[in-house]
Design an enzyme around this catalytic site. Structure first.
Site, short mmCIF file in Angstrom:
data_model
loop_
_atom_site.label_atom_id
_atom_site.label_comp_id
_atom_site.label_asym_id
_atom_site.label_seq_id
_atom_site.Cartn_x
_atom_site.Cartn_y
_atom_site.Cartn_z
N HIS A 67 -7.00 -6.57 -0.54
CA HIS A 67 -5.95 -5.57 -0.44
C HIS A 67 -4.93 -5.86 0.66
O HIS A 67 -3.73 -5.70 0.44
CB HIS A 67 -6.58 -4.20 -0.22
CG HIS A 67 -5.58 -3.08 -0.20
ND1 HIS A 67 -4.81 -2.76 -1.30
CD2 HIS A 67 -5.22 -2.21 0.78
CE1 HIS A 67 -4.02 -1.74 -0.99
NE2 HIS A 67 -4.25 -1.39 0.26
N ASP A 113 0.85 -1.19 0.00
CA ASP A 113 0.00 0.00 0.00
C ASP A 113 0.89 1.25 0.00
O ASP A 113 1.76 1.39 -0.86
CB ASP A 113 -0.97 -0.07 1.19
CG ASP A 113 -2.00 1.05 1.22
OD1 ASP A 113 -2.97 0.98 0.45
OD2 ASP A 113 -1.82 1.99 2.01
N TYR A 150 -11.71 8.59 -2.30
CA TYR A 150 -11.20 8.78 -0.94
C TYR A 150 -9.95 9.65 -0.87
O TYR A 150 -9.80 10.46 0.05
CB TYR A 150 -10.97 7.41 -0.26
CG TYR A 150 -9.74 6.66 -0.70
CD1 TYR A 150 -8.62 6.58 0.12
CD2 TYR A 150 -9.70 6.01 -1.93
CE1 TYR A 150 -7.49 5.88 -0.26
CE2 TYR A 150 -8.58 5.31 -2.33
CZ TYR A 150 -7.48 5.25 -1.49
OH TYR A 150 -6.36 4.55 -1.89
N TYR A 155 -1.42 11.57 1.96
CA TYR A 155 -2.27 11.93 0.82
C TYR A 155 -2.19 13.43 0.54
O TYR A 155 -2.19 13.86 -0.62
CB TYR A 155 -3.73 11.53 1.10
CG TYR A 155 -3.92 10.06 1.28
CD1 TYR A 155 -4.08 9.22 0.18
CD2 TYR A 155 -3.92 9.48 2.55
CE1 TYR A 155 -4.25 7.85 0.33
CE2 TYR A 155 -4.09 8.11 2.72
CZ TYR A 155 -4.25 7.30 1.60
OH TYR A 155 -4.41 5.95 1.76
#
EC number: 3.3.2.10
Length: 316
Positions: free
Chosen positions: A295, A101, A150, A230
């Site tokens: 995931h 990830d 998201y 992010y």
């Protein structure tokens, strides 16, 4: 788990917590969002049992590692700087690198910036994302998936934190870790994280004890540090202009679940299987697609992932 040692070191201006176990060649394991060193618990114990020293930090902003306040302190250059400093502090010259990830994204950048420190890479879930000089990352995601995607929802400081605070933290982790949808996660502003349905029961690979460990740590720290990755993504895009078109020059094995949402992003399968990935990563030796896996594959399918990691790094 008792044999795992927990150490704190100074690196790149922060204090970093690292879980360490075993002796031998070093395997550095990088977790994703919203996770911790704990996500590698199965790999730490396995790798240490087959002759490796396995180390898994809480990355900047997570767990028992410092969490600088500014989102601009979370670019890939900061995170890789933390890791290089950690290896220097521990007296480690080169490592086998494993990422998942966000940890996989950081691992790709680590290989771009400092291939001299990496023997080989096993990356899970997130393939290499070549830099498009015309489109910042978040703009690209917004164009592909809309404002409710998201990553776009996470951009405004405080908004996602407020949403997460309205949900029981343990429930939030159950929903995150157990989500088996391969659709891009979208969080409409009015509904937020509640748009993702919670599981009725925990799967066999996840226990209440696991959930409680994550929940307790994030109750202490909050989610801002994790969300700042992010928020700094476009700054990373800006600062990595010198690496536009650069290839990954370390041996690589890539593993993804066939139900992983990242594998179903538009263009992902074509890029992975039709030559684009191999062009950007010329030393890509193997792509493994794990059937019926989602995931959080290193936790969901630990024995398979352990074997895949060991089979690859054992060559070097």
């Amino acid at each position: 788990m008792d044999q795992i040692e927990h150490i704190t070191i100074n690196t790149n201006g922060i204090k970093m917590h690292i879980a360490s176990v075993g002796t031998g060649p070093v395997v550095l394991l990088l977790h994703g969002f919203p996770e911790l060193w704990y996500s590698w618990r199965h790999q730490l114990l396995y790798l240490s049992s087959v002759g490796y020293r396995a180390i898994a930090p809480d990355l900047r902003g997570y767990g028992d590692t410092d969490s600088p306040a500014s989102p601009t302190s979370y670019t890939a250059l900061h995170i890789v700087g933390d890791l290089v400093g950690a290896l220097d502090e521990l007296g480690i010259e080169k490592v086998f690198l494993v990422g998942h990830d966000w940890g996989a994204i950081i691992a790709w950048y680590f290989c771009l910036f400092r291939p001299d420190r990496i023997k080989a890479l096993v990356n899970l879930s997130v393939q290499f994302i070549p830099r498009n000089p015309a489109i910042p990352f978040i703009e690209g995601f917004r164009t592909a998936f809309g404002d409710d995607f998201y990553m776009c929802r996470f951009q405004v400081p405080g908004e996602a934190e407020e949403d997460f605070a309205s949900i029981d933290t343990a429930q939030l982790f159950k929903t995150s870790l157990c989500n088996r949808s391969s659709a891009p996660p979208c969080l409409p502003k009015e509904i937020g994280f509640r748009a993702i349905p919670p599981p009725e029961n925990l799967p066999s690979w996840l226990t209440e004890e696991d959930i409680n460990y994550y929940a307790a740590k994030f109750k202490q720290t909050g989610f801002t540090g994790a969300l700042n990755y992010y928020r700094a993504f476009d700054l990373t895009w800006e600062l990595t202009a010198p690496w536009t078109g650069a290839q990954i020059q370390v041996p690589v094995k890539f593993i993804v679940g066939d139900s992983d949402l990242t594998y179903h992003f538009p263009g992902a399968k074509e890029y992975i299987h039709n030559g684009g990935f191999k062009k950007d990563v010329p030393l890509l030796e193997e792509v493994v697609v794990v059937k019926d896996a989602c995931h959080f594959i290193n936790q969901e399918r630990p024995q398979e992932i352990n074997a895949h990691i060991h089979d690859f790094i054992n060559k070097f």
